[in-house]
Design an enzyme around this catalytic site. Structure first.
Site, PDB file in Angstrom:
ATOM      1  N   LYS A  44      34.801-102.142  -3.396  1.00 52.29           N
ATOM      2  CA  LYS A  44      35.549-100.957  -2.948  1.00 52.29           C
ATOM      3  C   LYS A  44      34.552 -99.864  -2.568  1.00 52.29           C
ATOM      4  CE  LYS A  44      39.937 -98.623  -3.905  1.00 52.29           C
ATOM      5  NZ  LYS A  44      40.508 -98.840  -2.593  1.00 52.29           N
ATOM      6  N   GLU A  99      43.717-108.862   5.296  1.00 50.33           N
ATOM      7  CA  GLU A  99      44.437-107.817   4.544  1.00 50.33           C
ATOM      8  C   GLU A  99      44.788-106.680   5.489  1.00 50.33           C
ATOM      9  OE1 GLU A  99      41.957-105.998   1.487  1.00 50.33           O
ATOM     10  OE2 GLU A  99      40.181-106.113   2.751  1.00 50.33           O
ATOM     11  N   LEU A 108      39.715-107.026  -0.521  1.00 53.30           N
ATOM     12  CA  LEU A 108      39.649-106.334  -1.811  1.00 53.30           C
ATOM     13  C   LEU A 108      40.764-106.929  -2.677  1.00 53.30           C
ATOM     14  CD1 LEU A 108      38.347-103.860  -3.333  1.00 53.30           C
ATOM     15  CD2 LEU A 108      40.498-102.711  -2.826  1.00 53.30           C
ATOM     16  N   TYR A 122      34.476 -96.294  -4.934  1.00 55.90           N
ATOM     17  CA  TYR A 122      35.533 -95.363  -5.319  1.00 55.90           C
ATOM     18  C   TYR A 122      36.741 -96.094  -5.858  1.00 55.90           C
ATOM     19  CZ  TYR A 122      38.416 -96.514  -1.235  1.00 55.90           C
ATOM     20  OH  TYR A 122      39.206 -97.171  -0.325  1.00 55.90           O
ATOM     21  N   ARG A 125      37.439-102.311 -12.132  1.00 52.67           N
ATOM     22  CA  ARG A 125      37.016-102.653 -10.770  1.00 52.67           C
ATOM     23  C   ARG A 125      35.936-101.677 -10.289  1.00 52.67           C
ATOM     24  NH1 ARG A 125      41.473-103.062  -6.122  1.00 52.67           N
ATOM     25  NH2 ARG A 125      41.421-100.800  -6.416  1.00 52.67           N
TER      26      ARG A 125
HETATM   27  N1  DCS Z   1      42.551-103.531   0.556  1.00 54.34           N
HETATM   28  C1  DCS Z   1      41.903-102.429   0.976  1.00 54.34           C
HETATM   29  C2  DCS Z   1      40.921-102.562   2.087  1.00 54.34           C
HETATM   30  C3  DCS Z   1      42.152-101.192   0.365  1.00 54.34           C
HETATM   31  O1  DCS Z   1      41.490-100.099   0.769  1.00 54.34           O
HETATM   32  C4  DCS Z   1      43.124-101.102  -0.673  1.00 54.34           C
HETATM   33  C5  DCS Z   1      43.425 -99.816  -1.388  1.00 54.34           C
HETATM   34  C6  DCS Z   1      43.779-102.283  -1.064  1.00 54.34           C
HETATM   35  C7  DCS Z   1      43.466-103.474  -0.430  1.00 54.34           C
HETATM   36  C8  DCS Z   1      44.824-102.273  -2.168  1.00 54.34           C
HETATM   37  O2  DCS Z   1      44.230-102.076  -3.419  1.00 54.34           O
HETATM   38  P1  DCS Z   1      45.015-101.403  -4.629  1.00 54.34           P
HETATM   39  O3  DCS Z   1      46.289-102.166  -4.787  1.00 54.34           O
HETATM   40  O4  DCS Z   1      44.110-101.582  -5.770  1.00 54.34           O
HETATM   41  O5  DCS Z   1      45.262 -99.981  -4.263  1.00 54.34           O
HETATM   42  N2  DCS Z   1      43.019 -98.631  -0.795  1.00 54.34           N
HETATM   43  C9  DCS Z   1      43.064 -97.388  -1.495  1.00 54.34           C
HETATM   44  C10 DCS Z   1      42.715 -96.275  -0.621  1.00 54.34           C
HETATM   45  O6  DCS Z   1      41.731 -96.214   0.061  1.00 54.34           O
HETATM   46  N3  DCS Z   1      43.674 -95.349  -0.697  1.00 54.34           N
HETATM   47  O7  DCS Z   1      44.669 -95.716  -1.540  1.00 54.34           O
HETATM   48  C11 DCS Z   1      44.403 -97.011  -2.066  1.00 54.34           C
END
Ligand code: DCS
Length: 294
Positions: free
Chosen positions: A144, A176, A200, A31, A50
């Site tokens: 993702k 993270e 990620l 996603y 991505r």
């Molecule tokens: N790490 C994880 C595990 C994430 O789920 C996300 C974003 C990020 C890092 C940050 O990535 P982006 O900067 O590309 O958003 N998670 C998304 C989610 O599940 N909801 O909003 C953003």
């Protein structure tokens, strides 16, 4: 709300998902979440690239080209007249009777919708609290994936402790957040975990590294321990929705002075300057109040 599913734009009465969708049974899919500011998609190309990469990594053949995916997310924005919020887009391996192995002839299911939401102004201004939790996720956190159980449990743990975000720690090293990337600042140097299979590689993370470069803030993409995190002068987490959220408390201990630090503010200001300007009444003032001008 208007949804997209398998080539059609549908309202909530029309959209249906199958009980045999592998996303539902196995979380077998990928996603993206793409931010919309002032009716414009932000870093959509990076997110869609991505998505394509995530799909390839789990061997789903996306039924759409980059151009078609771009059209889909643009249509979701316009059909829903979304000015501030995000587009959610997911792809599952498809519909088939439940069996772990890939079905022979399944067609990937692509589904998306738009969500109206405000920027997290309170957190951006005042900062947030994090709670460290053991990173017990699998070893392909670079994908993702829809499979978010480790992230869900970590986030809930943090929320129940009165925090806004969880800080994953694997073998003593900070990786993270539950749904974000994390950065620490020590003696003027920006520290973050390298982009490998333990995290990620966030799109916001990439923007922050680019801004740090432009602001001539030295960057070290290298693992650090939880003890080192607690000893940072400043700390923040980043994501599409969280933007650059300062962290002022971690495991009930203040980070630095317990208030958002100067380099975090500088990065926030630089971030604000490169997002599409919010022209809707009121938003401009809110943006201005989001940290002192640099
Ligand atoms: N790490 C994880 C595990 C994430 O789920 C996300 C974003 C990020 C890092 C940050 O990535 P982006 O900067 O590309 O958003 N998670 C998304 C989610 O599940 N909801 O909003 C953003």
């Amino acid at each position: 709300m208007i949804y997209f599913k398998d080539g059609e734009f549908l309202n909530e009465d029309q959209i249906q998902v199958s009980a045999d969708d592998r996303g539902y049974a196995f979380g077998d899919g990928v996603y993206e979440v793409i931010k919309v500011y002032d009716g414009k998609l932000y870093t959509a190309k990076e997110h869609l690239e991505r998505l394509v990469e995530s799909a390839e990594k789990i061997r789903i053949n996306l039924p759409y080209t980059m151009e078609e995916l771009t059209e889909i997310v643009e249509s979701l924005q316009s059909e829903n007249q979304l000015t501030l919020g995000h587009i959610y887009l997911q792809v599952t391996r498809g519909v088939a009777p439940r069996a772990h192995q890939f079905p022979e002839n399944s067609v990937p299911v692509v589904m998306g919708y738009a969500v109206e939401s405000q920027r997290p102004l309170q957190n951006l201004e005042m900062g947030a609290a994090m709670k460290s939790v053991e990173d017990m996720r699998w070893l392909r956190c670079d994908i993702k994936s829809l499979n978010l159980l480790g992230n869900v449990l970590a986030k809930q743990d943090a929320i129940e402790a009165g925090c806004q975000e969880a800080l994953f720690v694997r073998d003593g090293l900070v990786t993270e957040g539950a749904s974000s990337n994390v950065f620490g600042i020590k003696d003027g140097v920006l520290h973050t975990h390298p982009a490998n299979h333990f995290i990620l590689n966030g799109i916001t993370r990439r923007v922050v590294l680019q801004l740090a470069n432009e602001l001539e803030i030295p960057v070290l993409e290298k693992e650090f321990t939880l003890a080192e995190a607690l000893d940072m002068d400043e700390f923040f987490f980043t994501s599409t929705n969280a933007e650059i959220t300062p962290v002022v408390m971690m495991d009930q201990q203040p980070i630095g002075q317990g208030v958002p630090g100067p380099l975090t503010r500088k990065l926030q200001s630089a971030f604000n300057r490169q997002i599409p300007q919010l022209t809707a009444a009121g938003h401009a003032e809110e943006r201005e109040s989001n940290g002192p001008a640099s």
